[in-house]
Design a protein around this motif. Structure first.
Motif, short mmCIF file in Angstrom:
data_model
loop_
_atom_site.label_atom_id
_atom_site.label_comp_id
_atom_site.label_asym_id
_atom_site.label_seq_id
_atom_site.Cartn_x
_atom_site.Cartn_y
_atom_site.Cartn_z
N CYS A 1 -18.42 -25.12 42.14
CA CYS A 1 -17.37 -25.65 41.26
C CYS A 1 -17.47 -27.19 41.27
CB CYS A 1 -16.01 -25.21 41.78
SG CYS A 1 -14.63 -25.95 40.91
N CYS B 1 -13.02 -20.13 38.73
CA CYS B 1 -13.03 -20.57 40.12
C CYS B 1 -11.83 -19.97 40.85
CB CYS B 1 -12.99 -22.09 40.20
SG CYS B 1 -12.91 -22.68 41.91
N CYS C 1 -13.88 -28.42 43.28
CA CYS C 1 -13.58 -28.13 44.69
C CYS C 1 -14.85 -27.81 45.49
CB CYS C 1 -12.59 -26.97 44.78
SG CYS C 1 -13.30 -25.38 44.35
N LYS D 1 -10.64 -20.79 43.76
CA LYS D 1 -9.82 -21.79 44.45
C LYS D 1 -8.97 -22.59 43.46
CE LYS D 1 -12.61 -22.47 48.58
NZ LYS D 1 -13.46 -23.42 49.33
N CYS D 2 -9.56 -23.03 42.37
CA CYS D 2 -8.82 -23.82 41.37
C CYS D 2 -7.94 -22.92 40.49
CB CYS D 2 -9.78 -24.59 40.48
SG CYS D 2 -10.87 -25.71 41.35
ZN LIG Z 1 -12.82 -24.98 42.00
#
Ligand SMILES: [Zn+2]
Length: 58
Positions: free
Chosen positions: A38, A8, A41, A10-11
């Motif tokens: 995900c 991911c 998020c 973002k994570c």
């Molecule tokens: Zn994520």
């Protein structure tokens, strides 16, 4: 839907997600991805699972 593991953006870590296969056309051929949300998020995870390279017409 099948379960996949992907990174991911973002994570910034690996997540297990439920995804489906998508094939996209590019200049160099087709690329097969799996994509899904995900679980943390809800951002889309894209993972390349294969390439189908076009033969050059020459
Ligand atoms: Zn994520």
């Amino acid at each position: 839907m099948a379960k996949f593991t992907g990174h991911c953006m973002k994570c910034r870590e690996k997540k297990e997600f439920e995804g489906e296969e998508v094939i996209k056309d590019t200049k160099k051929g087709q690329v097969k991805f799996v994509t899904g949300p995900c679980p943390d998020c809800k951002g889309a995870i894209w993972k390349i699972v294969g390439r189908i390279v076009k033969k050059q017409d020459q």
